[in-house]
Design a protein around this motif. Structure first.
Motif, PDB file in Angstrom:
ATOM      1  N   UNK A 105      -2.337  43.765  33.128  1.00 41.23           N
ATOM      2  CA  UNK A 105      -1.862  44.971  32.446  1.00 41.23           C
ATOM      3  C   UNK A 105      -1.862  46.168  33.388  1.00 41.23           C
ATOM      4  N   UNK A 106      -2.904  46.243  34.219  1.00 38.79           N
ATOM      5  CA  UNK A 106      -2.969  47.337  35.192  1.00 38.79           C
ATOM      6  C   UNK A 106      -1.832  47.221  36.197  1.00 38.79           C
ATOM      7  N   UNK A 120      13.834  50.044  40.585  1.00 38.01           N
ATOM      8  CA  UNK A 120      14.039  49.043  39.542  1.00 38.01           C
ATOM      9  C   UNK A 120      13.838  47.612  40.060  1.00 38.01           C
ATOM     10  N   UNK A 121      13.669  47.446  41.356  1.00 35.21           N
ATOM     11  CA  UNK A 121      13.490  46.112  41.926  1.00 35.21           C
ATOM     12  C   UNK A 121      12.031  45.828  42.285  1.00 35.21           C
ATOM     13  N   UNK A 122      11.102  46.616  41.777  1.00 34.84           N
ATOM     14  CA  UNK A 122       9.694  46.411  42.092  1.00 34.84           C
ATOM     15  C   UNK A 122       9.245  45.044  41.557  1.00 34.84           C
ATOM     16  N   UNK A 123       8.493  44.235  42.355  1.00 30.98           N
ATOM     17  CA  UNK A 123       8.050  42.918  41.872  1.00 30.98           C
ATOM     18  C   UNK A 123       6.988  43.052  40.781  1.00 30.98           C
ATOM     19  N   UNK A 124       7.049  42.136  39.842  1.00 29.41           N
ATOM     20  CA  UNK A 124       6.086  42.128  38.739  1.00 29.41           C
ATOM     21  C   UNK A 124       4.989  41.101  39.024  1.00 29.41           C
ATOM     22  N   UNK A 125       3.776  41.296  38.480  1.00 34.97           N
ATOM     23  CA  UNK A 125       2.681  40.347  38.725  1.00 34.97           C
ATOM     24  C   UNK A 125       2.963  38.984  38.109  1.00 34.97           C
ATOM     25  N   UNK A 126       2.429  37.955  38.764  1.00 37.19           N
ATOM     26  CA  UNK A 126       2.574  36.587  38.256  1.00 37.19           C
ATOM     27  C   UNK A 126       1.400  36.268  37.328  1.00 37.19           C
ATOM     28  N   UNK A 127       1.708  35.830  36.135  1.00 39.13           N
ATOM     29  CA  UNK A 127       0.681  35.529  35.133  1.00 39.13           C
ATOM     30  C   UNK A 127       0.759  34.036  34.811  1.00 39.13           C
ATOM     31  N   UNK A 128      -0.353  33.309  35.039  1.00 37.44           N
ATOM     32  CA  UNK A 128      -0.372  31.862  34.835  1.00 37.44           C
ATOM     33  C   UNK A 128      -0.640  31.487  33.384  1.00 37.44           C
ATOM     34  N   UNK A 129      -1.401  32.308  32.705  1.00 40.47           N
ATOM     35  CA  UNK A 129      -1.762  31.974  31.326  1.00 40.47           C
ATOM     36  C   UNK A 129      -0.616  32.325  30.385  1.00 40.47           C
TER      37      UNK A 129
END
Length: 418
Positions: A105-106, A120-129
């Motif tokens: 979330x942070x 607008x092209x900033x990478x988003x975090x990878x979430x495994x769950x």
């Protein structure tokens, strides 16, 4: 066997025991067990007593509060210690768990701030769950893609709009350059005074006016094309060119209007038409020959303000081959012809009230009473009156005014029809 508890209780003066003795002696003990607290041998004790059924005997038990309450206290202390120990174990565990769950979330919040700054092209975090946070991340990714696409489309639209606005500005300049814009138009002459003004409701409009002198005759016209915007401006340009070309070969107003009508009627798939008034004024005699094609009748400003009698006829472009009528009148010295389009009479204020013909007459008379007898002053007074009437309301139609004043030899005004 003859002794009782009371005989032994008499030997002590302790208050608590005396109370117990009194309670037992007064036979206040019921079948239910009762108790009381007092000090015995220096210790705080609880006394439990009860009556035996079918006898006159009572059973009394004395228990130290340490023996009775200490196990509960010890158990309570142990429970508190266990709870404290459990909390000490749970706190770091919960802290680490919450921190791990809140980390995506942070990261999403950081990415959102960068998106808000235009990245607008900033990478988003990878979430495994596969949980709600992952769903939120996927939704944010979809929004990021939509925003990127929307911004690109907006850039394209803005560029296209800017190009169209630039082209409309050029079209406006071209349209205005087609009309007379130098006033006074004939500074070398003292027998005629002319002033005109055109204010389109959009970048380009469908109103037109034109005039020129040929062989001591003033050819002039004013017109209003149906509709607004670019289509009306194209018809306006064609109409003005037709007026110039046809009037160069004939001085008959009705022939000029008929030529305009026949040309506009050919291939008129969009059913565009123009109301037009064409006049030819002899500057030496004051004879005015004119033809009206569905346009508003001009006003004659002499000793008073009156309407010039006109035949309605069909607007040009409605039906080819129409025979238009011509009319004549004589314009005396000092007389002004005031022509306008319906953008003047139909100018609306915020209450949808219209300027109307009565206000035109009132403002013309007021201008005459002030001594504002020049065409420029007349149109200036009329323009101020319209602006004051309309107020903050948006201009709804093209507004065009043309004023012609004859300053030559005076003759009487008479009107005949041909």
């Amino acid at each position: 066997m003859k002794d009782t508890l009371f005989s032994h209780l008499k030997e002590t003066d302790e208050y608590s025991i005396q109370e117990l003795r009194k309670k037992l002696k007064d036979e206040k003990i019921s079948n239910d067990e009762e108790n009381m607290k007092f000090e015995f041998d220096g210790l705080d004790c609880y006394v439990f007593f009860g009556r035996l059924n079918h006898t006159n005997w009572n059973i009394v038990s004395v228990v130290s509060w340490i023996d009775l309450e200490m196990p509960g206290i010890v158990i309570g202390i142990l429970l508190l210690m266990f709870i404290a120990f459990t909390l000490m174990l749970l706190f770091p565990t919960c802290f680490l768990t919450i921190r791990r769950l809140a980390k995506p979330l942070k990261q999403l919040a950081t990415s959102a701030n960068q998106v808000a700054e235009g990245n607008f092209n900033v990478p988003l975090p990878t979430i495994k769950h596969d949980d709600e946070v992952k769903k939120l991340r996927d939704a944010f990714e979809n929004m990021q893609g939509s925003l990127t696409l929307y911004i690109e489309e907006l850039k394209t639209t803005t560029a296209s709009k800017a190009s169209i606005e630039n082209e409309l500005k050029i079209a406006h300049d071209i349209q205005m350059s087609m009309l007379p814009k130098t006033f006074p138009p004939f500074p070398e002459r003292n027998d005629i005074d002319i002033y005109a003004q055109l204010k389109p409701a959009k970048a380009v409009g469908g109103d037109l006016f034109d005039f020129y002198i040929n062989n001591e005759e003033l050819f002039f016209c004013i017109g209003d094309v149906s509709g607004k915007g670019v289509p009306a401006s194209l018809v306006m340009a064609v109409t003005r060119s037709l007026f110039r070309n046809i009037s160069a070969h004939t001085s008959h107003p009705e022939k000029i209007v008929e030529g305009v009508n026949d040309s506009l009627s050919q291939g008129n798939d969009n059913n565009m038409f123009v109301t037009i008034f064409v006049g030819v004024l002899n500057l030496q005699t004051g004879l005015l020959r004119y033809c009206n094609a569905g346009h508003d009748a001009p006003y004659i400003l002499d000793s008073d303000v009156t309407l010039l009698p006109v035949d309605s006829n069909l607007p040009a472009g409605v039906m080819g081959g129409w025979n238009y009528t011509v009319q004549e009148t004589t314009i005396s010295t000092g007389t002004t012809i005031f022509l306008y389009t319906d953008g003047l009479t139909e100018a609306e204020n915020i209450s949808h009230g219209q300027f109307g013909e009565d206000r035109i007459v009132d403002m013309a008379r007021r201008a005459m009473s002030k001594g504002h007898n020049t065409p420029e002053k007349l149109i200036e007074e009329m323009t101020n009156a319209v602006h004051n009437f309309v107020g903050e309301a948006e201009q709804s139609d093209d507004l065009t005014m043309l004023a012609i004043k004859r300053t030559g030899i005076a003759t009487d005004i008479s009107t005949t029809d041909k």
